[in-house]
Enzyme design. Sequence first.
Site, PDB file in Angstrom:
ATOM      1  N   CYS A 159       0.794  -1.235   0.000  1.00 11.53           N
ATOM      2  CA  CYS A 159       0.000   0.000   0.000  1.00 11.53           C
ATOM      3  C   CYS A 159       0.825   1.284   0.000  1.00 11.53           C
ATOM      4  CB  CYS A 159      -1.020  -0.015   1.127  1.00 11.53           C
ATOM      5  SG  CYS A 159      -0.297  -0.045   2.771  1.00 11.53           S
ATOM      6  N   ARG A 194      15.578   1.711   1.838  1.00 12.99           N
ATOM      7  CA  ARG A 194      15.501   0.499   1.026  1.00 12.99           C
ATOM      8  C   ARG A 194      14.987  -0.675   1.863  1.00 12.99           C
ATOM      9  NH1 ARG A 194      20.571  -0.987  -0.698  1.00 12.99           N
ATOM     10  NH2 ARG A 194      20.808   1.008  -1.769  1.00 12.99           N
ATOM     11  N   SER A 195      13.930  -0.410   2.670  1.00 13.53           N
ATOM     12  CA  SER A 195      13.367  -1.505   3.467  1.00 13.53           C
ATOM     13  C   SER A 195      12.594  -2.442   2.541  1.00 13.53           C
ATOM     14  CB  SER A 195      12.443  -0.951   4.555  1.00 13.53           C
ATOM     15  OG  SER A 195      11.310  -0.344   3.990  1.00 13.53           O
ATOM     16  N   ASP A 217      20.348   3.599   1.009  1.00 12.09           N
ATOM     17  CA  ASP A 217      20.144   3.174   2.397  1.00 12.09           C
ATOM     18  C   ASP A 217      21.455   3.343   3.155  1.00 12.09           C
ATOM     19  OD1 ASP A 217      21.762   0.964   1.981  1.00 12.09           O
ATOM     20  OD2 ASP A 217      20.280  -0.511   2.657  1.00 12.09           O
TER      21      ASP A 217
HETATM   22  N1  LIG Z   1       3.162   6.430   5.707  1.00 14.81           N
HETATM   23  C1  LIG Z   1       3.066   5.118   5.710  1.00 14.81           C
HETATM   24  O1  LIG Z   1       2.115   4.523   5.213  1.00 14.81           O
HETATM   25  C2  LIG Z   1       4.153   4.314   6.293  1.00 14.81           C
HETATM   26  C3  LIG Z   1       5.146   4.948   6.987  1.00 14.81           C
HETATM   27  N2  LIG Z   1       6.170   4.238   7.494  1.00 14.81           N
HETATM   28  C4  LIG Z   1       7.198   5.006   8.179  1.00 14.81           C
HETATM   29  O2  LIG Z   1       8.334   5.122   7.308  1.00 14.81           O
HETATM   30  C5  LIG Z   1       9.531   5.055   8.047  1.00 14.81           C
HETATM   31  C6  LIG Z   1      10.389   3.904   7.531  1.00 14.81           C
HETATM   32  O3  LIG Z   1       9.726   2.680   7.728  1.00 14.81           O
HETATM   33  P1  LIG Z   1      10.391   1.295   7.272  1.00 14.81           P
HETATM   34  O4  LIG Z   1      10.783   1.369   5.854  1.00 14.81           O
HETATM   35  O5  LIG Z   1       9.442   0.243   7.693  1.00 14.81           O
HETATM   36  O6  LIG Z   1      11.683   1.302   8.222  1.00 14.81           O
HETATM   37  P2  LIG Z   1      12.976   0.329   8.268  1.00 14.81           P
HETATM   38  O7  LIG Z   1      13.631   0.630   9.557  1.00 14.81           O
HETATM   39  O8  LIG Z   1      12.595  -1.063   7.922  1.00 14.81           O
HETATM   40  O9  LIG Z   1      13.906   0.856   7.072  1.00 14.81           O
HETATM   41  C7  LIG Z   1      14.528   2.094   7.086  1.00 14.81           C
HETATM   42  C8  LIG Z   1      15.351   2.297   5.820  1.00 14.81           C
HETATM   43  O10 LIG Z   1      15.951   3.594   5.858  1.00 14.81           O
HETATM   44  C9  LIG Z   1      17.353   3.470   5.675  1.00 14.81           C
HETATM   45  N3  LIG Z   1      18.017   4.537   6.428  1.00 14.81           N
HETATM   46  C10 LIG Z   1      18.023   4.718   7.761  1.00 14.81           C
HETATM   47  N4  LIG Z   1      18.742   5.819   8.073  1.00 14.81           N
HETATM   48  C11 LIG Z   1      19.179   6.337   6.916  1.00 14.81           C
HETATM   49  C12 LIG Z   1      19.970   7.473   6.575  1.00 14.81           C
HETATM   50  N5  LIG Z   1      20.429   8.307   7.494  1.00 14.81           N
HETATM   51  N6  LIG Z   1      20.233   7.692   5.270  1.00 14.81           N
HETATM   52  C13 LIG Z   1      19.765   6.849   4.312  1.00 14.81           C
HETATM   53  N7  LIG Z   1      19.014   5.765   4.578  1.00 14.81           N
HETATM   54  C14 LIG Z   1      18.730   5.508   5.864  1.00 14.81           C
HETATM   55  C15 LIG Z   1      17.704   2.100   6.170  1.00 14.81           C
HETATM   56  O11 LIG Z   1      18.925   1.645   5.633  1.00 14.81           O
HETATM   57  C16 LIG Z   1      16.503   1.300   5.665  1.00 14.81           C
HETATM   58  O12 LIG Z   1      16.657   0.989   4.295  1.00 14.81           O
HETATM   59  C17 LIG Z   1       9.112   4.953   9.509  1.00 14.81           C
HETATM   60  O13 LIG Z   1       9.068   6.266  10.040  1.00 14.81           O
HETATM   61  C18 LIG Z   1       7.726   4.360   9.434  1.00 14.81           C
HETATM   62  O14 LIG Z   1       6.932   4.681  10.549  1.00 14.81           O
HETATM   63  C19 LIG Z   1       6.276   2.904   7.281  1.00 14.81           C
HETATM   64  C20 LIG Z   1       5.311   2.199   6.604  1.00 14.81           C
HETATM   65  C21 LIG Z   1       4.132   2.861   6.120  1.00 14.81           C
HETATM   66  N1  LIG Z   2       0.576  -5.917   8.185  1.00 15.97           N
HETATM   67  C1  LIG Z   2       0.967  -4.720   8.555  1.00 15.97           C
HETATM   68  N2  LIG Z   2       1.025  -3.748   7.643  1.00 15.97           N
HETATM   69  C2  LIG Z   2       1.411  -2.481   7.996  1.00 15.97           C
HETATM   70  O1  LIG Z   2       1.449  -1.586   7.134  1.00 15.97           O
HETATM   71  C3  LIG Z   2       1.747  -2.223   9.372  1.00 15.97           C
HETATM   72  C4  LIG Z   2       1.657  -3.292  10.275  1.00 15.97           C
HETATM   73  N3  LIG Z   2       1.293  -4.517   9.828  1.00 15.97           N
HETATM   74  N4  LIG Z   2       1.938  -3.103  11.590  1.00 15.97           N
HETATM   75  C5  LIG Z   2       2.137  -1.747  12.118  1.00 15.97           C
HETATM   76  C6  LIG Z   2       2.850  -0.876  11.111  1.00 15.97           C
HETATM   77  C7  LIG Z   2       2.833   0.616  11.351  1.00 15.97           C
HETATM   78  N5  LIG Z   2       2.339   1.190  10.130  1.00 15.97           N
HETATM   79  C8  LIG Z   2       2.256   2.549   9.839  1.00 15.97           C
HETATM   80  C9  LIG Z   2       1.283   3.053   8.999  1.00 15.97           C
HETATM   81  C10 LIG Z   2       1.153   4.397   8.773  1.00 15.97           C
HETATM   82  C11 LIG Z   2       2.009   5.283   9.359  1.00 15.97           C
HETATM   83  C12 LIG Z   2       1.815   6.737   9.178  1.00 15.97           C
HETATM   84  O2  LIG Z   2       2.780   7.453   9.129  1.00 15.97           O
HETATM   85  N6  LIG Z   2       0.562   7.242   9.142  1.00 15.97           N
HETATM   86  C13 LIG Z   2       0.186   8.650   9.019  1.00 15.97           C
HETATM   87  C14 LIG Z   2      -1.246   8.888   9.508  1.00 15.97           C
HETATM   88  C15 LIG Z   2      -2.248   7.912   9.038  1.00 15.97           C
HETATM   89  C16 LIG Z   2      -3.643   8.259   9.447  1.00 15.97           C
HETATM   90  O3  LIG Z   2      -3.886   9.064  10.377  1.00 15.97           O
HETATM   91  O4  LIG Z   2      -4.547   7.705   8.782  1.00 15.97           O
HETATM   92  C17 LIG Z   2       0.996   9.572   9.898  1.00 15.97           C
HETATM   93  O5  LIG Z   2       1.254   9.216  11.066  1.00 15.97           O
HETATM   94  O6  LIG Z   2       1.259  10.701   9.426  1.00 15.97           O
HETATM   95  C18 LIG Z   2       2.997   4.799  10.181  1.00 15.97           C
HETATM   96  C19 LIG Z   2       3.128   3.460  10.415  1.00 15.97           C
HETATM   97  C20 LIG Z   2       1.913   0.204   9.306  1.00 15.97           C
HETATM   98  N7  LIG Z   2       2.152  -0.987   9.804  1.00 15.97           N
END
Ligand SMILES: NC(=O)C1=CN([C@@H]2O[C@H](COP(=O)(O)OP(=O)(O)OC[C@H]3O[C@@H](n4cnc5c(N)ncnc54)[C@H](O)[C@@H]3O)[C@@H](O)[C@H]2O)C=CC1
Ligand SMILES: Nc1nc(=O)c2c([nH]1)NC[C@@H]1CN(c3ccc(C(=O)N[C@@H](CCC(=O)O)C(=O)O)cc3)C=[N+]21
Length: 295
Positions: A159, A194-195, A217
């Site tokens: 997503c 690059r997660s 990353d």
């Molecule tokens: N808006 C959304 O829907 C979502 C937001 N997130 C947010 O995005 C962020 C990242 O989540 P994930 O990818 O799951 O984290 P993760 O910890 O699995 O991966 C982080 C990535 O960033 C890289 N990284 C870390 N520090 C760095 C630096 N200084 N310079 C360059 N690369 C660096 C790492 O090497 C790794 O590839 C978190 O804040 C999380 O809460 C995550 C999933 C969904």
């Molecule tokens: N199967 C699975 N899929 C996931 O995608 C998953 C999960 N498990 N377990 C928990 C983590 C956490 N996660 C986040 C989602 C959005 C924000 C995010 O940044 N959201 C917006 C706001 C979103 C809103 O208010 O609707 C923000 O904070 O600005 C962060 C973290 C997904 N996760």
Amino acid sequence: MASENSACKVVLASAIARNLLREVSESLERLQRSPLLIGFLANDDPAARKYAEWTQRTCKENQPGSNYSVDDPSGVIYRLAEVDREELENRLVEANNDRAIDGIIVYYPIFNNRQDQYLQQIPDITKDVEGLSHKYIFKLYHNERYLDQSQTQKCILPCTPLAIVKILDYLGTYNNILPFGNRLFGRTVTVVNRSETVGRPLAAMLANDGALVYSIDVTGIQQFSRGEGIKKKMHEVIERDNMDLADCLKVSDVVISGVPGEAFALPTAHLKEGAVCVNFSTEKVQLGGRSEVYS
Ligand SMILES: NC(=O)C1=CN([C@@H]2O[C@H](COP(=O)(O)OP(=O)(O)OC[C@H]3O[C@@H](n4cnc5c(N)ncnc54)[C@H](O)[C@@H]3O)[C@@H](O)[C@H]2O)C=CC1
Ligand SMILES: Nc1nc(=O)c2c([nH]1)NC[C@@H]1CN(c3ccc(C(=O)N[C@@H](CCC(=O)O)C(=O)O)cc3)C=[N+]21
């Protein structure tokens, strides 16, 4: 990205989401019955619980009309199942066999080790709303967009990468004169993260759509692209040890950041004029800073 420069424009994701939500509710109205999504929560992780609440809220917001009620729902019905993590596997098998359940989401982490990868493969592919089944992940990396030969069933994409694609489409980064699947041809994108859940699939999807992508990353920089003239069917990856973040920013039309924590600073002085910047990290990005912050 905020700036005192009047040429800059901040676009909120909510404005972009509005059009997409309309599409969702229109397609829901065409269904015979409301789909049922079940969310399995089997941990004490506060982020997972929050995400479960957001899932529920989004399902409610997708009810056509405003007269939603639990007794008369029409839209996506959401059911939260709080389960013991040792029971989860069996509960997933039951959900697979339950014809009333259309979609399954599991909130991770559960065991926070390789058992989580095992669990990801349990939901039936027809019910896997997050695209975590290996078949979907394989197809994403191999640039195969459909499950079937006759191209009736689109693959499910993760997503957050898909949301970023939708944002770039809305902002006009996708060139709609080109055929679908090639519309990022000529664009250069930097992705700082690059997660396995976001940054790497995102870099692959953008490169499969025709972009030249620099994926950054903590270990370094890789280039994802379909090669000169996008002649290749799917992207290939090349190590770019000779480049740093500044080199990437200088040539990028789009910069996407998703660095966890508050310390990351984007050296804005290196941004190309007119660059589109998207941040998906929960934390804000600091602006300014040195070009070697990624290492
Ligand atoms: N808006 C959304 O829907 C979502 C937001 N997130 C947010 O995005 C962020 C990242 O989540 P994930 O990818 O799951 O984290 P993760 O910890 O699995 O991966 C982080 C990535 O960033 C890289 N990284 C870390 N520090 C760095 C630096 N200084 N310079 C360059 N690369 C660096 C790492 O090497 C790794 O590839 C978190 O804040 C999380 O809460 C995550 C999933 C969904
Ligand atoms: N199967 C699975 N899929 C996931 O995608 C998953 C999960 N498990 N377990 C928990 C983590 C956490 N996660 C986040 C989602 C959005 C924000 C995010 O940044 N959201 C917006 C706001 C979103 C809103 O208010 O609707 C923000 O904070 O600005 C962060 C973290 C997904 N996760």
